[in-house]
Write a protein that holds these residues in place. Structure first.
Motif, PDB file in Angstrom:
ATOM      1  N   LEU A 202       1.078  -0.925   0.218  1.00 25.36           N
ATOM      2  CA  LEU A 202      -0.183   0.408  -0.226  1.00 25.36           C
ATOM      3  C   LEU A 202       1.510   1.566   0.375  1.00 25.36           C
ATOM      4  O   LEU A 202       1.518   1.084   0.718  1.00 25.36           O
ATOM      5  CB  LEU A 202      -0.977   0.143   1.242  1.00 25.36           C
ATOM      6  N   GLU A 203       0.997   2.353  -1.177  1.00 27.82           N
ATOM      7  CA  GLU A 203       2.182   3.193  -1.417  1.00 27.82           C
ATOM      8  C   GLU A 203       1.181   4.048  -1.108  1.00 27.82           C
ATOM      9  O   GLU A 203       0.402   4.586  -2.132  1.00 27.82           O
ATOM     10  CB  GLU A 203       2.271   2.360  -2.909  1.00 27.82           C
ATOM     11  N   GLY A 204       1.162   5.758  -0.234  1.00 29.65           N
ATOM     12  CA  GLY A 204       0.969   6.757  -0.340  1.00 29.65           C
ATOM     13  C   GLY A 204       1.196   7.479  -0.071  1.00 29.65           C
ATOM     14  O   GLY A 204       1.669   7.269   1.649  1.00 29.65           O
ATOM     15  N   LEU A 205       1.200   9.156   0.142  1.00 36.15           N
ATOM     16  CA  LEU A 205       1.320   9.882   1.073  1.00 36.15           C
ATOM     17  C   LEU A 205       0.738   9.919   2.185  1.00 36.15           C
ATOM     18  O   LEU A 205       1.924  10.108   3.602  1.00 36.15           O
ATOM     19  CB  LEU A 205       0.960  11.056   0.571  1.00 36.15           C
ATOM     20  N   ASN A 206       0.130   9.445   2.510  1.00 36.00           N
ATOM     21  CA  ASN A 206      -1.046   8.922   4.321  1.00 36.00           C
ATOM     22  C   ASN A 206      -0.655   8.186   4.266  1.00 36.00           C
ATOM     23  O   ASN A 206      -0.983   7.823   5.340  1.00 36.00           O
ATOM     24  CB  ASN A 206      -2.208   9.384   3.376  1.00 36.00           C
ATOM     25  N   VAL A 207       0.064   6.764   4.127  1.00 37.86           N
ATOM     26  CA  VAL A 207      -0.170   5.166   4.327  1.00 37.86           C
ATOM     27  C   VAL A 207       0.136   5.820   6.331  1.00 37.86           C
ATOM     28  O   VAL A 207      -0.629   5.147   7.334  1.00 37.86           O
ATOM     29  CB  VAL A 207       0.976   5.122   4.360  1.00 37.86           C
ATOM     30  N   LEU A 208       1.247   5.995   6.934  1.00 31.95           N
ATOM     31  CA  LEU A 208       1.083   6.802   8.498  1.00 31.95           C
ATOM     32  C   LEU A 208       0.725   7.796   9.154  1.00 31.95           C
ATOM     33  O   LEU A 208       0.888   8.014  10.206  1.00 31.95           O
ATOM     34  CB  LEU A 208       3.344   7.013   8.269  1.00 31.95           C
ATOM     35  N   GLN A 209      -1.002   8.511   8.375  1.00 32.55           N
ATOM     36  CA  GLN A 209      -0.814   9.975   8.826  1.00 32.55           C
ATOM     37  C   GLN A 209      -1.749   9.149   9.899  1.00 32.55           C
ATOM     38  O   GLN A 209      -2.684   8.341  10.057  1.00 32.55           O
ATOM     39  CB  GLN A 209      -1.361  10.259   7.418  1.00 32.55           C
ATOM     40  N   THR A 210      -2.028  10.143  11.353  1.00 32.82           N
ATOM     41  CA  THR A 210      -3.295   9.843  11.895  1.00 32.82           C
ATOM     42  C   THR A 210      -3.253  11.788  12.042  1.00 32.82           C
ATOM     43  O   THR A 210      -4.549  11.862  13.205  1.00 32.82           O
ATOM     44  CB  THR A 210      -2.765   9.625  13.454  1.00 32.82           C
ATOM     45  N   ALA A 211      -3.708  12.813  11.274  1.00 34.24           N
ATOM     46  CA  ALA A 211      -3.824  13.886  11.080  1.00 34.24           C
ATOM     47  C   ALA A 211      -5.235  13.292  10.142  1.00 34.24           C
ATOM     48  O   ALA A 211      -6.131  12.863  10.781  1.00 34.24           O
ATOM     49  CB  ALA A 211      -2.772  14.678   9.607  1.00 34.24           C
ATOM     50  N   GLY A 212      -5.968  14.956  10.169  1.00 38.88           N
ATOM     51  CA  GLY A 212      -7.205  14.980   9.906  1.00 38.88           C
ATOM     52  C   GLY A 212      -8.028  15.236  10.893  1.00 38.88           C
ATOM     53  O   GLY A 212      -9.495  15.012  10.809  1.00 38.88           O
ATOM     54  N   LEU A 213      -7.509  14.917  12.521  1.00 43.40           N
ATOM     55  CA  LEU A 213      -7.819  14.912  13.711  1.00 43.40           C
ATOM     56  C   LEU A 213      -9.284  16.415  13.346  1.00 43.40           C
ATOM     57  O   LEU A 213     -10.072  16.414  14.934  1.00 43.40           O
ATOM     58  CB  LEU A 213      -7.177  14.744  14.867  1.00 43.40           C
ATOM     59  N   ASN A 214      -8.844  17.170  12.737  1.00 42.63           N
ATOM     60  CA  ASN A 214      -9.273  18.698  13.440  1.00 42.63           C
ATOM     61  C   ASN A 214     -10.631  18.791  12.033  1.00 42.63           C
ATOM     62  O   ASN A 214     -11.679  19.604  12.615  1.00 42.63           O
ATOM     63  CB  ASN A 214      -9.001  19.542  12.680  1.00 42.63           C
ATOM     64  N   ASP A 215     -11.080  17.808  11.866  1.00 43.18           N
ATOM     65  CA  ASP A 215     -12.085  17.982  10.936  1.00 43.18           C
ATOM     66  C   ASP A 215     -13.153  16.563  11.382  1.00 43.18           C
ATOM     67  O   ASP A 215     -12.592  15.561  11.461  1.00 43.18           O
ATOM     68  CB  ASP A 215     -11.592  17.682   9.430  1.00 43.18           C
ATOM     69  N   PRO A 216     -14.089  16.862  12.093  1.00 41.57           N
ATOM     70  CA  PRO A 216     -14.889  16.071  12.106  1.00 41.57           C
ATOM     71  C   PRO A 216     -15.310  15.041  11.484  1.00 41.57           C
ATOM     72  O   PRO A 216     -15.589  13.472  11.807  1.00 41.57           O
ATOM     73  CB  PRO A 216     -16.262  16.833  12.800  1.00 41.57           C
TER      74      PRO A 216
END
Ligand SMILES: Nc1ncnc2c1ncn2[C@@H]1O[C@H](COP(=O)(O)OP(=O)(O)O)[C@@H](O)[C@H]1O
Ligand SMILES: CC(C)(COP(=O)(O)O)[C@@H](O)C(=O)NCCC(=O)O
Length: 321
Positions: A202-216
């Motif tokens: 699985l390849e992509g910019l966001n594979v390790l992200q836990t971000a986006g938490l500000n957006d409900p």
């Protein structure tokens, strides 16, 4: 200095073992790790600028390491089945590859797909890019996010998490949407399909992200990385990344000269100098910012970090202890 001496000299405070390129290349000490003529032509088909030295020094040891991890996981499942006195189907092993736009994630993923599928223990290796989970352009326009493509909020992260969760729950037939760099959008009415792979890359910019938490809409309690068995972050200095982005932009532009449907067709009508200026601006205003704000901060969550230097040569490898 032996590899063992090299490790013991390293800081005990680091979470990683550090290898210089030559130390890592020495770990390819296995007879299976040679390339046939067929392998070489397959790998050259992935990227004409890829050097076979890079494959031999970096990717062959990496495929050996990953093979050992996959085997260990398969063995753990056998232990569990023995304990339960039952037989459960294997679930695919997921390898995640993260990193900046244009660092070479998809090239690395395709090299690993080719090398890992040579091992008889796991011949079926599927490759998925998380770009497919970008929202279609019409949705990005409606949400005023066209200038944020690649940022956490531009992805349908819920759908991506459901996708990886379905793989790990043992679902037999898996489908994923597909993104095209050529049309710069999700391809309507087309999807990637695969059945019971042994490994999914699985390849992509966001594979390790836990971000986006500000957006409900994006606040999840589970992350993509919860389903990833082994994660790799491909890293390079920002000035190199910008150069590689501009070079790739020019390549897409050249490919678009004769194709009026290509998103890059309009760029093919301007001079090379103007095209470089536009690519540089897109980097500075979108991809470079995304790198600093959302992508590089995830680097130290990876199990393995590949640091690239000039000409995409990997100069250093770090493996989590
Ligand atoms: N190992 C490599 N050797 C030479 N060129 C590479 C290598 N990896 C990537 N590239 C080039 O760098 C650019 C970005 O690579 P790509 O795989 O598309 O990156 P990403 O998927 O991270 O956006 C492309 O032009 C590609 O041809
Ligand atoms: C589709 C992407 C978000 C992801 O790129 P990738 O890492 O797959 O090359 C990126 O290529 C992109 O289109 N970024 C938006 C700005 C731009 O480069 O046009």
């Amino acid at each position: 200095m032996s590899n063992h001496e090299a490790f013991t000299q390293q800081s005990i405070h680091s979470a990683y073992m550090h290898f210089e390129r030559n130390q890592w290349a020495d770990l390819r000490d296995n007879v299976k790790l040679t390339l046939s003529e067929d392998d070489i032509s397959q790998l050259q088909g992935i990227n004409e600028s890829l050097s076979m030295e890079e494959v031999v020094d970096i990717y062959l040891p990496l495929s050996r390491l990953l093979n050992l991890y996959v085997e260990a996981r398969q063995y753990r499942h056998t232990v569990r089945d023995t304990f339960l006195n039952s037989h459960n189907d294997k679930v695919p092993y997921i390898i995640g590859i993260a990193g900046s736009v244009a660092v070479g994630k998809s090239t690395s993923a395709r090299i690993l797909q080719a090398l890992l599928s040579r091992w008889p223990e796991h011949p079926k290796v599927a490759l998925v890019t998380t770009d497919g989970f970008l929202r279609p352009n019409k949705d990005l326009v409606a949400r005023n996010l066209m200038h944020k493509k690649g940022f956490p909020e531009s992805f349908d992260t819920k759908a991506l998490i459901e996708f990886v969760s379905a793989i790990k729950s043992g679902q037999k037939e898996i489908t994923a949407p597909i993104y095209s760099h050529l049309t710069y959008d999700i391809i309507p009415d087309k999807s990637l399909q695969f059945e019971k792979p042994d490994i999914v890359i699985l390849e992509g910019l966001n594979v390790l992200q836990t971000a986006g938490l500000n957006d409900p809409e994006q606040s999840h309690r589970v992350f993509v990385s919860d389903f990833v068995d082994f994660s790799i972050f491909v890293d390079a200095d920002t000035d190199l990344l910008k150069t590689w982005y501009i070079q790739r932009f020019l390549k897409f532009r050249e490919g678009a000269f004769t194709d009026p449907n290509a998103y890059f067709h309009s760029y093919s009508k301007m001079s090379k100098r103007e095209a470089i200026a536009i690519a540089s601006k897109i980097w500075d205003e979108i991809n470079g910012i995304n790198l600093e704000e959302n992508i590089r901060p995830t680097r130290d969550r990876a199990n393995l970090i590949l640091k690239k230097s000039i000409n995409h040569q990997i100069s250093q490898v770090k493996l989590r202890k």
